[in-house]
Motif scaffolding. Structure first.
Motif, PDB file in Angstrom:
ATOM      1  N   GLY A  83       0.819  -1.206   0.000  1.00 35.02           N
ATOM      2  CA  GLY A  83       0.000   0.000   0.000  1.00 35.02           C
ATOM      3  C   GLY A  83       0.853   1.255   0.000  1.00 35.02           C
ATOM      4  O   GLY A  83       0.545   2.236   0.651  1.00 35.02           O
ATOM      5  N   LEU A  84       1.941   1.226  -0.750  1.00 35.52           N
ATOM      6  CA  LEU A  84       2.874   2.345  -0.815  1.00 35.52           C
ATOM      7  C   LEU A  84       2.905   2.878  -2.244  1.00 35.52           C
ATOM      8  O   LEU A  84       3.264   2.157  -3.168  1.00 35.52           O
ATOM      9  CB  LEU A  84       4.274   1.890  -0.402  1.00 35.52           C
ATOM     10  CG  LEU A  84       5.362   2.961  -0.392  1.00 35.52           C
ATOM     11  CD1 LEU A  84       5.030   4.046   0.627  1.00 35.52           C
ATOM     12  CD2 LEU A  84       6.705   2.335  -0.066  1.00 35.52           C
ATOM     13  N   GLY A  85       2.507   4.134  -2.410  1.00 34.29           N
ATOM     14  CA  GLY A  85       2.369   4.658  -3.767  1.00 34.29           C
ATOM     15  C   GLY A  85       1.296   3.887  -4.509  1.00 34.29           C
ATOM     16  O   GLY A  85       1.407   3.620  -5.699  1.00 34.29           O
ATOM     17  N   GLY A 134      -7.228   4.218  -3.895  1.00 33.84           N
ATOM     18  CA  GLY A 134      -6.052   4.222  -3.037  1.00 33.84           C
ATOM     19  C   GLY A 134      -5.939   2.963  -2.197  1.00 33.84           C
ATOM     20  O   GLY A 134      -6.727   2.029  -2.335  1.00 33.84           O
ATOM     21  N   GLY A 135      -4.951   2.961  -1.326  1.00 35.85           N
ATOM     22  CA  GLY A 135      -4.607   1.779  -0.559  1.00 35.85           C
ATOM     23  C   GLY A 135      -5.482   1.488   0.643  1.00 35.85           C
ATOM     24  O   GLY A 135      -5.407   0.409   1.210  1.00 35.85           O
ATOM     25  N   GLY A 136      -6.274   2.439   1.064  1.00 40.97           N
ATOM     26  CA  GLY A 136      -7.154   2.216   2.200  1.00 40.97           C
ATOM     27  C   GLY A 136      -6.486   2.469   3.541  1.00 40.97           C
ATOM     28  O   GLY A 136      -5.329   2.872   3.630  1.00 40.97           O
ATOM     29  N   HIS A 137      -7.251   2.230   4.580  1.00 41.88           N
ATOM     30  CA  HIS A 137      -6.831   2.531   5.949  1.00 41.88           C
ATOM     31  C   HIS A 137      -5.589   1.744   6.367  1.00 41.88           C
ATOM     32  O   HIS A 137      -4.720   2.262   7.056  1.00 41.88           O
ATOM     33  CB  HIS A 137      -7.998   2.251   6.908  1.00 41.88           C
ATOM     34  CG  HIS A 137      -7.666   2.515   8.345  1.00 41.88           C
ATOM     35  ND1 HIS A 137      -7.525   3.796   8.839  1.00 41.88           N
ATOM     36  CD2 HIS A 137      -7.408   1.683   9.370  1.00 41.88           C
ATOM     37  CE1 HIS A 137      -7.202   3.734  10.122  1.00 41.88           C
ATOM     38  NE2 HIS A 137      -7.140   2.456  10.461  1.00 41.88           N
ATOM     39  N   CYS A 138      -5.498   0.498   5.963  1.00 44.28           N
ATOM     40  CA  CYS A 138      -4.374  -0.359   6.362  1.00 44.28           C
ATOM     41  C   CYS A 138      -3.327  -0.394   5.256  1.00 44.28           C
ATOM     42  O   CYS A 138      -3.080  -1.434   4.639  1.00 44.28           O
ATOM     43  CB  CYS A 138      -4.875  -1.770   6.659  1.00 44.28           C
ATOM     44  SG  CYS A 138      -5.952  -1.876   8.065  1.00 44.28           S
ATOM     45  N   SER A 139      -2.728   0.740   4.978  1.00 45.53           N
ATOM     46  CA  SER A 139      -1.691   0.824   3.952  1.00 45.53           C
ATOM     47  C   SER A 139      -0.572   1.725   4.455  1.00 45.53           C
ATOM     48  O   SER A 139      -0.771   2.525   5.367  1.00 45.53           O
ATOM     49  CB  SER A 139      -2.274   1.394   2.655  1.00 45.53           C
ATOM     50  OG  SER A 139      -2.653   2.745   2.837  1.00 45.53           O
ATOM     51  N   LEU A 140       0.591   1.594   3.858  1.00 43.86           N
ATOM     52  CA  LEU A 140       1.679   2.503   4.212  1.00 43.86           C
ATOM     53  C   LEU A 140       1.353   3.927   3.782  1.00 43.86           C
ATOM     54  O   LEU A 140       1.764   4.880   4.446  1.00 43.86           O
ATOM     55  CB  LEU A 140       2.997   2.032   3.602  1.00 43.86           C
ATOM     56  CG  LEU A 140       3.611   0.802   4.256  1.00 43.86           C
ATOM     57  CD1 LEU A 140       4.891   0.397   3.545  1.00 43.86           C
ATOM     58  CD2 LEU A 140       3.880   1.035   5.731  1.00 43.86           C
ATOM     59  N   ALA A 142      -1.563   5.355   3.998  1.00 38.60           N
ATOM     60  CA  ALA A 142      -2.393   5.906   5.080  1.00 38.60           C
ATOM     61  C   ALA A 142      -1.540   6.200   6.304  1.00 38.60           C
ATOM     62  O   ALA A 142      -1.732   7.229   6.976  1.00 38.60           O
ATOM     63  CB  ALA A 142      -3.520   4.942   5.436  1.00 38.60           C
ATOM     64  N   GLU A 143      -0.594   5.320   6.610  1.00 41.49           N
ATOM     65  CA  GLU A 143       0.281   5.539   7.767  1.00 41.49           C
ATOM     66  C   GLU A 143       1.130   6.785   7.573  1.00 41.49           C
ATOM     67  O   GLU A 143       1.294   7.588   8.503  1.00 41.49           O
ATOM     68  CB  GLU A 143       1.159   4.318   8.009  1.00 41.49           C
ATOM     69  CG  GLU A 143       2.051   4.435   9.226  1.00 41.49           C
ATOM     70  CD  GLU A 143       1.312   4.621  10.544  1.00 41.49           C
ATOM     71  OE1 GLU A 143       1.904   5.211  11.474  1.00 41.49           O
ATOM     72  OE2 GLU A 143       0.147   4.189  10.672  1.00 41.49           O
ATOM     73  N   LEU A 144       1.670   6.957   6.390  1.00 41.66           N
ATOM     74  CA  LEU A 144       2.474   8.162   6.118  1.00 41.66           C
ATOM     75  C   LEU A 144       1.611   9.424   6.204  1.00 41.66           C
ATOM     76  O   LEU A 144       2.080  10.453   6.705  1.00 41.66           O
ATOM     77  CB  LEU A 144       3.126   8.054   4.737  1.00 41.66           C
ATOM     78  CG  LEU A 144       4.209   6.988   4.602  1.00 41.66           C
ATOM     79  CD1 LEU A 144       4.633   6.817   3.147  1.00 41.66           C
ATOM     80  CD2 LEU A 144       5.406   7.316   5.491  1.00 41.66           C
ATOM     81  N   LYS A 145       0.397   9.340   5.758  1.00 38.21           N
ATOM     82  CA  LYS A 145      -0.517  10.484   5.841  1.00 38.21           C
ATOM     83  C   LYS A 145      -0.845  10.809   7.298  1.00 38.21           C
ATOM     84  O   LYS A 145      -0.919  11.969   7.685  1.00 38.21           O
ATOM     85  CB  LYS A 145      -1.792  10.207   5.047  1.00 38.21           C
ATOM     86  CG  LYS A 145      -2.695  11.381   4.902  1.00 38.21           C
ATOM     87  CD  LYS A 145      -3.866  11.056   3.983  1.00 38.21           C
ATOM     88  CE  LYS A 145      -4.745  12.278   3.799  1.00 38.21           C
ATOM     89  NZ  LYS A 145      -5.857  12.008   2.899  1.00 38.21           N
ATOM     90  N   ARG A 146      -1.058   9.767   8.116  1.00 40.19           N
ATOM     91  CA  ARG A 146      -1.359  10.000   9.531  1.00 40.19           C
ATOM     92  C   ARG A 146      -0.185  10.670  10.246  1.00 40.19           C
ATOM     93  O   ARG A 146      -0.382  11.473  11.141  1.00 40.19           O
ATOM     94  CB  ARG A 146      -1.693   8.675  10.229  1.00 40.19           C
ATOM     95  CG  ARG A 146      -3.089   8.155   9.938  1.00 40.19           C
ATOM     96  CD  ARG A 146      -3.446   6.968  10.817  1.00 40.19           C
ATOM     97  NE  ARG A 146      -2.727   5.748  10.492  1.00 40.19           N
ATOM     98  CZ  ARG A 146      -3.119   4.848   9.598  1.00 40.19           C
ATOM     99  NH1 ARG A 146      -4.226   5.023   8.921  1.00 40.19           N
ATOM    100  NH2 ARG A 146      -2.396   3.758   9.388  1.00 40.19           N
TER     101      ARG A 146
END
Length: 148
Positions: A83-85, A134-140, A142-146
């Motif tokens: 889930g990256l890019g 997009g990659g959804g909640h459980c993606s890198l 989303a983590e980078l955005k958070r």
């Protein structure tokens, strides 16, 4: 008026967040060995030189497309799985799969057992869905955005 706690979420409600990530990860991980066959000769593949030759002689396509296909499948598959890019990786995968449908498999008809296009069409549609949403909640992603 009651101050009672709400009932606990059902199992399906608790794991719903992960369902989309499972499909995304599976799609990417299933695609990666195809790229590894072309690029590295892994998983019974014959490697890049043979892939380039096969693209030229069997498919009538330029050999450099074997390199591009291997990169999209392996590294794009990895990016999709993580889930990256996601949107970019998925768009490249979708474009490649739709190209494969028409340039390689269309003349063999629908069914994969006869060399048809159903398998790349399915993966193209799956990838297109991730390119759109997009990659959804459980993606890198989303983590980078958070963390930003």
């Amino acid at each position: 008026m009651s101050n009672a706690n709400p009932p606990p979420a059902s199992l399906t409600d608790r794991i719903d967040t992960y369902a989309d990530a499972m499909v995304r990860a599976a799609a990417g991980l299933i695609l990666m060995p195809h790229g590894a066959q072309k690029l590295f000769g892994w998983f019974g593949g014959s490697g890049l030189a043979a892939a380039e030759n096969s693209f030229q002689t069997k498919l009538g396509l330029p050999g450099w497309l074997a390199v591009a296909a291997g990169i999209v499948e392996f590294f794009g598959g990895l990016a999709l799985a993580l889930g990256l890019g996601t949107r970019v990786a998925a768009a490249l995968i979708a474009a490649q799969m739709f190209f494969i449908v028409f340039a390689v498999h269309w003349s063999a008809g629908f069914f994969a057992q006869k060399g048809g296009f159903e398998y790349p069409l399915l993966w193209g549609v799956v990838a297109l869905s991730y390119a759109i949403r997009g990659g959804g909640h459980c993606s890198l992603d989303a983590e980078l955005k958070r963390r930003a």
